[in-house]
Write a protein that holds these residues in place. Structure first.
Motif, PDB file in Angstrom:
ATOM      1  N   LEU A   1       0.854  -1.192   0.000  1.00 59.63           N
ATOM      2  CA  LEU A   1       0.000   0.000   0.000  1.00 59.63           C
ATOM      3  C   LEU A   1       0.888   1.238   0.000  1.00 59.63           C
ATOM      4  N   ILE A   2       0.926   1.933  -1.138  1.00 55.94           N
ATOM      5  CA  ILE A   2       1.891   3.017  -1.348  1.00 55.94           C
ATOM      6  C   ILE A   2       1.153   4.348  -1.371  1.00 55.94           C
ATOM      7  N   SER A   3       1.365   5.181  -0.346  1.00 51.33           N
ATOM      8  CA  SER A   3       0.638   6.448  -0.281  1.00 51.33           C
ATOM      9  C   SER A   3       1.325   7.397   0.680  1.00 51.33           C
ATOM     10  N   PRO A   4       1.044   8.692   0.544  1.00 54.31           N
ATOM     11  CA  PRO A   4       1.515   9.617   1.569  1.00 54.31           C
ATOM     12  C   PRO A   4       0.751   9.373   2.879  1.00 54.31           C
ATOM     13  N   GLU A   5       1.333   9.832   3.960  1.00 59.31           N
ATOM     14  CA  GLU A   5       0.724   9.697   5.293  1.00 59.31           C
ATOM     15  C   GLU A   5      -0.760  10.107   5.288  1.00 59.31           C
ATOM     16  N   GLU A   6      -1.037  11.247   4.606  1.00 61.26           N
ATOM     17  CA  GLU A   6      -2.386  11.830   4.661  1.00 61.26           C
ATOM     18  C   GLU A   6      -3.414  10.994   3.902  1.00 61.26           C
ATOM     19  N   LEU A   7      -2.956  10.115   3.017  1.00 55.03           N
ATOM     20  CA  LEU A   7      -3.903   9.406   2.165  1.00 55.03           C
ATOM     21  C   LEU A   7      -3.776   7.893   2.323  1.00 55.03           C
ATOM     22  N   LYS A   8      -3.371   7.473   3.546  1.00 51.78           N
ATOM     23  CA  LYS A   8      -3.240   6.049   3.827  1.00 51.78           C
ATOM     24  C   LYS A   8      -4.591   5.334   3.823  1.00 51.78           C
ATOM     25  N   VAL A   9      -4.528   4.054   3.577  1.00 52.78           N
ATOM     26  CA  VAL A   9      -5.727   3.224   3.570  1.00 52.78           C
ATOM     27  C   VAL A   9      -6.419   3.299   4.944  1.00 52.78           C
ATOM     28  N   PRO A  10      -7.727   3.384   5.012  1.00 58.86           N
ATOM     29  CA  PRO A  10      -8.426   3.492   6.302  1.00 58.86           C
ATOM     30  C   PRO A  10      -8.231   2.223   7.152  1.00 58.86           C
ATOM     31  N   ASP A  11      -8.369   2.399   8.449  1.00 63.30           N
ATOM     32  CA  ASP A  11      -8.144   1.279   9.371  1.00 63.30           C
ATOM     33  C   ASP A  11      -9.061   0.086   9.114  1.00 63.30           C
ATOM     34  N   TYR A  12     -10.302   0.346   8.747  1.00 65.48           N
ATOM     35  CA  TYR A  12     -11.236  -0.779   8.581  1.00 65.48           C
ATOM     36  C   TYR A  12     -10.802  -1.716   7.451  1.00 65.48           C
ATOM     37  N   VAL A  13     -10.127  -1.147   6.461  1.00 73.59           N
ATOM     38  CA  VAL A  13      -9.627  -1.986   5.364  1.00 73.59           C
ATOM     39  C   VAL A  13      -8.510  -2.894   5.879  1.00 73.59           C
ATOM     40  N   LYS A  14      -7.621  -2.307   6.689  1.00 74.71           N
ATOM     41  CA  LYS A  14      -6.514  -3.090   7.249  1.00 74.71           C
ATOM     42  C   LYS A  14      -7.008  -4.148   8.233  1.00 74.71           C
ATOM     43  N   LYS A  15      -7.993  -3.789   9.045  1.00 77.89           N
ATOM     44  CA  LYS A  15      -8.587  -4.759   9.982  1.00 77.89           C
ATOM     45  C   LYS A  15      -9.102  -5.982   9.235  1.00 77.89           C
ATOM     46  N   GLU A  16      -9.776  -5.685   8.117  1.00 82.38           N
ATOM     47  CA  GLU A  16     -10.331  -6.746   7.277  1.00 82.38           C
ATOM     48  C   GLU A  16      -9.210  -7.667   6.775  1.00 82.38           C
ATOM     49  N   LEU A  17      -8.128  -7.051   6.323  1.00 85.66           N
ATOM     50  CA  LEU A  17      -6.986  -7.830   5.818  1.00 85.66           C
ATOM     51  C   LEU A  17      -6.394  -8.687   6.940  1.00 85.66           C
ATOM     52  N   ASN A  18      -6.236  -8.068   8.123  1.00 87.14           N
ATOM     53  CA  ASN A  18      -5.711  -8.817   9.272  1.00 87.14           C
ATOM     54  C   ASN A  18      -6.606 -10.004   9.619  1.00 87.14           C
ATOM     55  N   LYS A  19      -7.887  -9.761   9.648  1.00 85.53           N
ATOM     56  CA  LYS A  19      -8.849 -10.803   9.990  1.00 85.53           C
ATOM     57  C   LYS A  19      -8.741 -11.999   9.047  1.00 85.53           C
ATOM     58  N   LYS A  20      -8.547 -11.686   7.766  1.00 85.79           N
ATOM     59  CA  LYS A  20      -8.447 -12.754   6.761  1.00 85.79           C
ATOM     60  C   LYS A  20      -7.038 -13.341   6.692  1.00 85.79           C
ATOM     61  N   GLY A  21      -6.095 -12.759   7.463  1.00 81.14           N
ATOM     62  CA  GLY A  21      -4.717 -13.237   7.422  1.00 81.14           C
ATOM     63  C   GLY A  21      -4.012 -12.955   6.107  1.00 81.14           C
ATOM     64  N   VAL A  22      -4.387 -11.838   5.486  1.00 81.85           N
ATOM     65  CA  VAL A  22      -3.765 -11.479   4.207  1.00 81.85           C
ATOM     66  C   VAL A  22      -2.503 -10.650   4.459  1.00 81.85           C
ATOM     67  N   ASN A  23      -1.447 -10.961   3.754  1.00 82.45           N
ATOM     68  CA  ASN A  23      -0.196 -10.221   3.842  1.00 82.45           C
ATOM     69  C   ASN A  23      -0.292  -8.837   3.229  1.00 82.45           C
ATOM     70  N   TYR A  24       0.171  -7.819   3.960  1.00 89.10           N
ATOM     71  CA  TYR A  24       0.264  -6.489   3.359  1.00 89.10           C
ATOM     72  C   TYR A  24       1.338  -5.671   4.051  1.00 89.10           C
ATOM     73  N   SER A  25       1.852  -4.675   3.322  1.00 95.07           N
ATOM     74  CA  SER A  25       2.767  -3.730   3.945  1.00 95.07           C
ATOM     75  C   SER A  25       2.417  -2.328   3.471  1.00 95.07           C
ATOM     76  N   GLU A  26       2.838  -1.335   4.260  1.00 95.22           N
ATOM     77  CA  GLU A  26       2.579   0.053   3.888  1.00 95.22           C
ATOM     78  C   GLU A  26       3.895   0.776   3.664  1.00 95.22           C
ATOM     79  N   THR A  27       3.919   1.656   2.660  1.00 92.40           N
ATOM     80  CA  THR A  27       5.147   2.414   2.402  1.00 92.40           C
ATOM     81  C   THR A  27       4.783   3.752   1.765  1.00 92.40           C
TER      82      THR A  27
END
Lengths: 306, 306, 306
Positions: free
Chosen positions: A184-210
């Motif tokens: 997930l590549i974005s500036p600080e101000e335009l990062k993916v919302p938490d609920y999207v990341k929670k969903e990914l965590n719940k499903k055990g999907v690999n992701y990183s932010e940069t």
């Protein structure tokens, strides 16, 4: 069975049902002539309560290329809304005329309400910042057709990941397939919302932010670029500071693998310079074409013709 | 013979001519497939100088379901009016392209002028508060199809009887058939104009006026509800006081006969609550469908195809 | 070969290519039925970034009468322009849907840019005060069909010769044919620009300038009237003083030869009174019909169907 169903949210359809649509889309692509009359006598209504030429013309061309016809409106002021009519009533009236409806609406949930009252299939053609499921169908068909699979892919999403509904929807949809991971590549101000990341965590999907597109690009199978929309910002200063930060230069492209593909939901502004267009990895205009084919397949399925 | 004729005012057609149209409409309803190509090669122009999605889509769907095609505009600012062109010239130009024209115009008499210069049939799709003859055709076909007759009926008209052109036109049209009577249900401020009553008196037609929907409903064969349009009021206070007075509640419906039908030209606001929609006597969505069929029949007749 | 070509400026086509189009147009006129399905499966996109009902409907009717279909927009605010998209991108997207594009744009050169990026033929349907080549095709076909030739003609151009792009384009086009001469009839303030005259001098074409329509009319084969457009004036006073100066009265017509034809690109305001319409020499409504036929021929050629 997709006959008579609505498409409001991409999650309305199972993976198997999506696969049915993609198979049909590929069949249409390989022998388009065979499909040029299959919707003879069918009528699509395009109800666009906000303008979206690209999406509207994709739907209309899709129906026309199947031999069907189109009625509708492209702006709210040509509609009966000004007379205080409810969506429920409008949809029941339009259902007397048309066999299938594509609705675009600035208010979240409007197509859902429409589908509850409609006697014919309703397709959500975008409702505010909420859902745009035929864009996600487009993205999935493009990936599946070019990469040959929807699994085991490293997907980079770049740009406005905060407000970009197409990205949220793509992440959501691609997490249903095996072994995909996200950068997930974005500036600080335009990062993916938490609920999207929670969903990914719940499903055990690999992701990183940069924040760094240049560093991330080398490992990607897919780079999904997005437009930084002026209308999402609270002030012009923030917009100007951020809009050019993730421009996909030739230099950055030289660091990407030779099989990486670049996608973009369009319209772009300047996040992808014109000089990239001739790079064989630039697939966003192919994506437009896949968008028309996937809508052809979708409508054939909902109408129960195939 | 209706071939080549215009429809500007419902009174332009004799009872026999109307009957021809209704017979053809019922034929279309019973074997729609047989009519799906009869307008192949025919072109309808929809010239809507004010937006009216419902009416426009009804016309366009009607032509398309007959195998014909459509061009046109749905708003004045996309037209040549802004260049100072007269209706006479516009209609002669459009007549070079199209085989039949449906015109909606905010000014009374505009479609009449158009018909005087047109080389192809012109249908008045509503001119200001004046005429809307295809709505009346719709109402008559609905009544004839559901009640089996256009005579010997007790018709209640409820709501805004002062400004509602569809009601005036319906009263006028139904008075041509034998032994119909009218109950005119409205608040004092929105009573039927004197000229309408004079006409009824002249023809010796039975009618009564009342403010009370509840008392009147039990004796009716048809209840024709109308919307109280905000734009007809001089001040908002009057509108708010009057708009909800004639709401058709379940309670009121319980006092109506089991064969009474409820019609409404739509759009409704809240004069008919949603809970009435599932009552088998609520026929306003059927009416929409009849509206499309009667326009199909009308265009076939004016084009001389049937 | 015109297949796959664009039409941006009438000078893009050679005299021989124009002749091919006119021949095909006349073939269509003489046996229209034979052409009613030749564009089956073809899709025209009408991209009108400014409204022009007349031109748009002419294109749409032309495609429909060939058995093809149409998508598009008639106003800029229904387009993606508001999202900052470039014409280059829009045209590439539309090229994914449609087989041929007609573009109207308020900015000079926009259709030229579009054609540089388009994968399908682009037709300039008018770009600002610049070019409107299908109007010139219309004028030429009308003259050729009625007068039987495009050579040896005395052509009077009357009205606003300063801003009228159709006149400049007609003069330019007609100077390519042998032995035509021009009488340029206008008030001092609206004389033909110098560059047009320089061009005529360079080619050795005969022309004269006059303020007097009455004196000039007797010697003309063709009188091409133009509208004095309000929007071209800097102040209302000038407009009012000049707009009625070259009204084509019955009296003036009595001084014209019996074979002179009157043309006008329409819309007219009052430079040609209604009473002239019934004069057999008044050919401006025929011209409208020729405009549709020449667009049919043009699209068939660019699509490579004929």
């Amino acid at each position: 069975m997709l006959k008579g169903r609505h498409l409001i949210d991409i999650m309305d359809f199972s993976i198997e049902e999506l696969d049915e649509i993609f198979k049909l889309a590929n069949e249409i692509i390989s022998k388009e002539k065979d499909f040029s009359k299959v919707c003879d006598g069918k009528l699509l209504a395009t109800l666009f309560y906000e303008p979206s030429t690209r999406t509207r013309l994709s739907f209309e061309s899709a129906m026309i290329r199947l031999g069907g016809k189109v009625v509708g409106f492209s702006e709210p002021n040509s509609s009966s809304v000004s007379k205080g009519e409810s969506i429920a009533d409008t949809i029941r009236v339009i259902g007397c005329y048309a066999d299938i409806i594509a609705m675009r609406h600035p208010k979240e949930g409007a197509p859902k309400i429409a589908s509850m009252y409609s006697t014919v299939p309703v397709i959500n053609a975008g409702d505010g910042g909420h859902q745009h499921p035929t864009q996600t169908l487009t993205d999935l068909l493009t990936i599946k057709s070019i990469k040959g699979t929807l699994s085991n892919l490293k997907i980079g999403c770049c740009g406005d990941l905060k407000f970009g509904r197409t990205v949220h929807s793509l992440i959501n949809a691609m997490s249903r397939y095996e072994n995909n991971s996200f950068t997930l590549i974005s500036p600080e101000e335009l990062k993916v919302p938490d609920y999207v990341k929670k969903e990914l965590n719940k499903k055990g999907v690999n992701y990183s932010e940069t924040k760094n597109l240049e560093d991330a690009i080398g490992s990607l199978d897919i780079l999904y670029m997005t437009r930084v929309q002026k209308e999402r910002f609270f002030n012009e200063e923030d917009y100007i500071r951020l809009k050019d930060i993730y421009i996909l230069s030739k230099d950055k492209m030289s660091k990407a693998g030779k099989d990486m593909i670049v996608l973009h939901p369009l319209p772009r502004v300047n996040e992808i310079p014109y000089e990239i267009d001739s790079d064989p990895r630039a697939c966003y205009f192919k994506q437009v074409k896949y968008g028309m084919y996937v809508r052809m397949a979708l409508m054939l399925k909902l109408l129960g013709i195939r």
